[in-house]
Design a protein around this motif. Structure first.
Motif, PDB file in Angstrom:
ATOM      1  N   VAL A 231      15.901  -9.795 -23.196  1.00  0.00           N
ATOM      2  CA  VAL A 231      14.641 -10.137 -23.747  1.00  0.00           C
ATOM      3  C   VAL A 231      13.063 -10.252 -22.785  1.00  0.00           C
ATOM      4  O   VAL A 231      12.369  -9.727 -22.814  1.00  0.00           O
ATOM      5  CB  VAL A 231      14.502 -10.884 -24.936  1.00  0.00           C
ATOM      6  N   ARG A 232      13.823 -11.099 -22.453  1.00  0.00           N
ATOM      7  CA  ARG A 232      13.256 -11.386 -20.724  1.00  0.00           C
ATOM      8  C   ARG A 232      12.480 -10.457 -20.394  1.00  0.00           C
ATOM      9  O   ARG A 232      11.010  -9.931 -19.889  1.00  0.00           O
ATOM     10  CB  ARG A 232      13.962 -12.896 -19.699  1.00  0.00           C
ATOM     11  N   ARG A 233      13.602  -9.534 -19.922  1.00  0.00           N
ATOM     12  CA  ARG A 233      13.336  -8.218 -18.976  1.00  0.00           C
ATOM     13  C   ARG A 233      12.450  -7.270 -18.878  1.00  0.00           C
ATOM     14  O   ARG A 233      11.644  -7.046 -18.994  1.00  0.00           O
ATOM     15  CB  ARG A 233      14.628  -7.830 -18.092  1.00  0.00           C
ATOM     16  N   TYR A 234      12.619  -7.081 -21.186  1.00  0.00           N
ATOM     17  CA  TYR A 234      12.045  -6.269 -21.446  1.00  0.00           C
ATOM     18  C   TYR A 234      10.104  -6.920 -21.570  1.00  0.00           C
ATOM     19  O   TYR A 234       9.672  -5.959 -21.522  1.00  0.00           O
ATOM     20  CB  TYR A 234      12.152  -6.163 -23.052  1.00  0.00           C
ATOM     21  N   LEU A 235       9.961  -8.273 -21.839  1.00  0.00           N
ATOM     22  CA  LEU A 235       9.052  -8.644 -21.952  1.00  0.00           C
ATOM     23  C   LEU A 235       8.472  -8.478 -19.761  1.00  0.00           C
ATOM     24  O   LEU A 235       6.853  -8.068 -19.879  1.00  0.00           O
ATOM     25  CB  LEU A 235       9.101 -10.328 -21.543  1.00  0.00           C
ATOM     26  N   ILE A 236       8.831  -8.511 -19.021  1.00  0.00           N
ATOM     27  CA  ILE A 236       8.873  -8.619 -17.696  1.00  0.00           C
ATOM     28  C   ILE A 236       7.861  -7.317 -17.739  1.00  0.00           C
ATOM     29  O   ILE A 236       7.125  -7.060 -16.985  1.00  0.00           O
ATOM     30  CB  ILE A 236       9.504  -9.212 -16.477  1.00  0.00           C
TER      31      ILE A 236
END
Length: 158
Positions: A83-88
């Motif tokens: 999720v974090r990498r997707y948002l980044i």
């Protein structure tokens, strides 16, 4: 269906963003002339070339893919890192998008929101808002991105 996102980011990224992407898809595919004409405020209407139509349709296709990927990733993963990498990745896309629009509009028009058309508000305003919510979510301002209690420690055994 559970996601790892707190309430505000959930409504922004799992509901509002996919809906706006589907709207962008529809405008680009079904009204390519209007889609291209409205990219910049105060531009004159012109006949759209076949290449222009193709670019509008390809952009619409990308919007559709982005909507499906967002829903698939945010509702399927149990990994906070995903999720974090997707948002980044999307934040970097927002920055690139806003930079390209700023470059083409020029600073005066880009910063003169009172002169924007409704499409520019979607193109710049919504993208800027999404970037702010992505940054706030990554910083934990809406709460922690974390697995839901129902998914923690549940592993299917054969």
């Amino acid at each position: 269906m559970a996601t790892l996102l707190p309430t505000v980011p959930y409504w922004v990224f799992c509901v509002s963003e996919p809906v706006s992407l589907v709207v962008g898809f529809a405008i680009a595919v079904f009204q390519p002339g209007q889609f291209v004409e409205l990219q910049l405020p105060n531009t004159d209407s012109a006949e759209l070339s076949s290449s222009g139509k193709l670019i509008a349709w390809q952009t619409g296709n990308l919007f559709g893919i982005m909507a499906m990927m967002g829903i698939a990733i945010l509702f399927a993963t149990t990994e906070v890192a995903v999720v974090r990498r997707y948002l980044i990745a999307l934040l970097l896309g927002d920055i690139g998008h806003l930079t390209a629009v700023w470059w083409m509009m020029g600073s005066y028009e880009f910063l003169s929101a009172h002169r924007w058309n409704w499409f520019t508000w979607g193109n710049v305003g919504i993208t800027f808002l999404l970037a702010l919510v992505r940054i706030s979510t990554l910083m934990g301002l809406f709460g922690e991105i974390k697995p839901q209690p129902s998914t923690v420690g549940k592993v299917k055994r054969k």
